[in-house]
Design a protein around this motif. Structure first.
Motif, PDB file in Angstrom:
ATOM      1  N   ALA A  58     -25.027  37.543  27.613  1.00  0.00           N
ATOM      2  CA  ALA A  58     -24.151  37.341  28.867  1.00  0.00           C
ATOM      3  C   ALA A  58     -23.232  38.344  29.070  1.00  0.00           C
ATOM      4  O   ALA A  58     -22.923  38.600  30.541  1.00  0.00           O
ATOM      5  N   ALA A  59     -22.791  38.778  28.457  1.00  0.00           N
ATOM      6  CA  ALA A  59     -21.642  39.890  28.544  1.00  0.00           C
ATOM      7  C   ALA A  59     -22.261  41.360  29.021  1.00  0.00           C
ATOM      8  O   ALA A  59     -21.772  42.076  29.592  1.00  0.00           O
ATOM      9  N   ARG A  60     -23.728  41.348  28.960  1.00  0.00           N
ATOM     10  CA  ARG A  60     -24.347  42.571  29.507  1.00  0.00           C
ATOM     11  C   ARG A  60     -25.205  42.233  30.700  1.00  0.00           C
ATOM     12  O   ARG A  60     -25.867  42.901  31.325  1.00  0.00           O
ATOM     13  N   GLY A  61     -24.826  40.902  31.206  1.00  0.00           N
ATOM     14  CA  GLY A  61     -25.257  40.358  32.592  1.00  0.00           C
ATOM     15  C   GLY A  61     -26.860  40.076  32.492  1.00  0.00           C
ATOM     16  O   GLY A  61     -27.442  39.982  33.643  1.00  0.00           O
ATOM     17  N   LEU A  62     -27.260  39.763  31.331  1.00  0.00           N
ATOM     18  CA  LEU A  62     -28.831  39.519  31.281  1.00  0.00           C
ATOM     19  C   LEU A  62     -29.095  37.994  31.059  1.00  0.00           C
ATOM     20  O   LEU A  62     -30.200  37.427  31.140  1.00  0.00           O
ATOM     21  N   MET A  63     -27.948  37.167  31.001  1.00  0.00           N
ATOM     22  CA  MET A  63     -28.094  35.689  31.032  1.00  0.00           C
ATOM     23  C   MET A  63     -26.901  34.943  31.291  1.00  0.00           C
ATOM     24  O   MET A  63     -25.643  35.542  31.468  1.00  0.00           O
ATOM     25  N   LEU A  64     -26.899  33.817  31.807  1.00  0.00           N
ATOM     26  CA  LEU A  64     -25.778  33.032  32.032  1.00  0.00           C
ATOM     27  C   LEU A  64     -25.017  32.517  30.766  1.00  0.00           C
ATOM     28  O   LEU A  64     -25.731  32.220  29.752  1.00  0.00           O
ATOM     29  N   VAL A  65     -23.579  32.611  30.508  1.00  0.00           N
ATOM     30  CA  VAL A  65     -23.044  32.330  29.396  1.00  0.00           C
ATOM     31  C   VAL A  65     -23.089  30.770  29.196  1.00  0.00           C
ATOM     32  O   VAL A  65     -23.157  29.931  30.219  1.00  0.00           O
ATOM     33  N   ARG A  66     -22.940  29.945  28.230  1.00  0.00           N
ATOM     34  CA  ARG A  66     -22.772  28.619  27.642  1.00  0.00           C
ATOM     35  C   ARG A  66     -21.763  28.312  27.047  1.00  0.00           C
ATOM     36  O   ARG A  66     -21.346  29.019  25.979  1.00  0.00           O
ATOM     37  N   SER A  67     -20.942  27.546  27.442  1.00  0.00           N
ATOM     38  CA  SER A  67     -19.605  26.902  26.722  1.00  0.00           C
ATOM     39  C   SER A  67     -19.937  26.314  25.355  1.00  0.00           C
ATOM     40  O   SER A  67     -20.935  25.632  25.538  1.00  0.00           O
ATOM     41  N   LYS A  68     -19.153  26.359  24.436  1.00  0.00           N
ATOM     42  CA  LYS A  68     -19.313  25.625  23.290  1.00  0.00           C
ATOM     43  C   LYS A  68     -19.222  24.149  23.830  1.00  0.00           C
ATOM     44  O   LYS A  68     -20.093  23.628  22.961  1.00  0.00           O
ATOM     45  N   ALA A  69     -18.511  23.596  24.859  1.00  0.00           N
ATOM     46  CA  ALA A  69     -18.637  22.131  25.081  1.00  0.00           C
ATOM     47  C   ALA A  69     -19.925  21.695  25.380  1.00  0.00           C
ATOM     48  O   ALA A  69     -20.466  20.923  25.124  1.00  0.00           O
ATOM     49  N   LEU A  70     -20.629  22.681  26.402  1.00  0.00           N
ATOM     50  CA  LEU A  70     -21.909  22.434  26.818  1.00  0.00           C
ATOM     51  C   LEU A  70     -23.114  22.816  25.638  1.00  0.00           C
ATOM     52  O   LEU A  70     -23.837  21.637  25.585  1.00  0.00           O
ATOM     53  N   LEU A  71     -22.890  23.476  24.727  1.00  0.00           N
ATOM     54  CA  LEU A  71     -23.584  23.535  23.754  1.00  0.00           C
ATOM     55  C   LEU A  71     -23.588  22.516  22.746  1.00  0.00           C
ATOM     56  O   LEU A  71     -24.619  21.836  22.432  1.00  0.00           O
ATOM     57  N   ALA A  72     -22.261  22.042  22.597  1.00  0.00           N
ATOM     58  CA  ALA A  72     -22.305  20.646  21.919  1.00  0.00           C
ATOM     59  C   ALA A  72     -23.072  19.445  22.495  1.00  0.00           C
ATOM     60  O   ALA A  72     -23.648  18.621  21.768  1.00  0.00           O
TER      61      ALA A  72
END
Length: 188
Positions: free
Chosen positions: A53-67
């Motif tokens: 995600a930091a490289r603009g190749l996917m969306l970041v997922r929060s730890k809360a969403l991952l949980a």
């Protein structure tokens, strides 16, 4: 006399450079194992997705969403090898959107593990799971159209998306300016 705080104190911001987002150095020839994700995997999944995600190749997922969605994810794990530690080699999720559609999401492969077919293996694991529950179709948002075409998906027009997809999209920071490609695969 009133004191006005420095603007940086009013709105604290965290800026991460690409160098600050890293993943463990796993050996590219490490033996592999596959399994479903566990709660104890959240940090590693967050780190790998954050790397891309930091490289603009996917969306970041929060730890809360991952949980909340950890049961969606399939993992490939690299064993310790060649003096390097083991770690997360790849991740991909199958997220139910409706009785007739699930999203393949969060596909990320460790940079040292690219080119081993792990992305295709993880998408296939999601497809097997979808078939086991008689799901008729899969959907994916991606920047990697060619990869998903090799996995049997076809590009579709965004206006043809299931309404449930749009309810999920409204929570995305890029909803108004989305440039991801919509991909679809019939399973029946």
């Amino acid at each position: 006399m009133s004191h006005t705080p420095h603007p940086s104190l009013l709105e604290p911001r965290v800026t991460l450079s690409l160098e600050s987002i890293a993943v463990p150095d796993i050996h590219p020839d490490a033996p592999l194992s596959f399994r479903k994700a566990r709660l104890s995997d959240i940090d590693a999944v967050h780190e790998l997705i954050g790397y891309w995600a930091a490289r603009g190749l996917m969306l970041v997922r929060s730890k809360a969403l991952l949980a909340e969605t950890i049961r969606d994810f399939h993992l490939v794990l690299a064993e310790p090898h060649g003096g390097r530690p083991g770690g997360l080699g790849g991740v991909c999720g199958l997220h139910m959107l409706a009785p007739d559609l699930a999203e393949v999401r969060g596909l990320a492969i460790h940079p040292n593990m690219q080119g081993r077919g792990l992305g295709r293996d993880l998408v296939a694991a999601c497809e097997r799971e979808a078939r086991e529950i008689d799901l008729p179709a899969l959907f994916a948002w991606t920047y990697q159209q060619g990869f998903f075409e090799k996995c049997g998906f076809t590009r579709i027009d965004k206006t043809n998306l299931h309404p449930k997809v749009w309810s999920e999209c409204q929570r995305c920071a890029f909803f108004e300016n989305c440039n991801e490609i919509a991909m679809y695969r019939e399973l029946r």
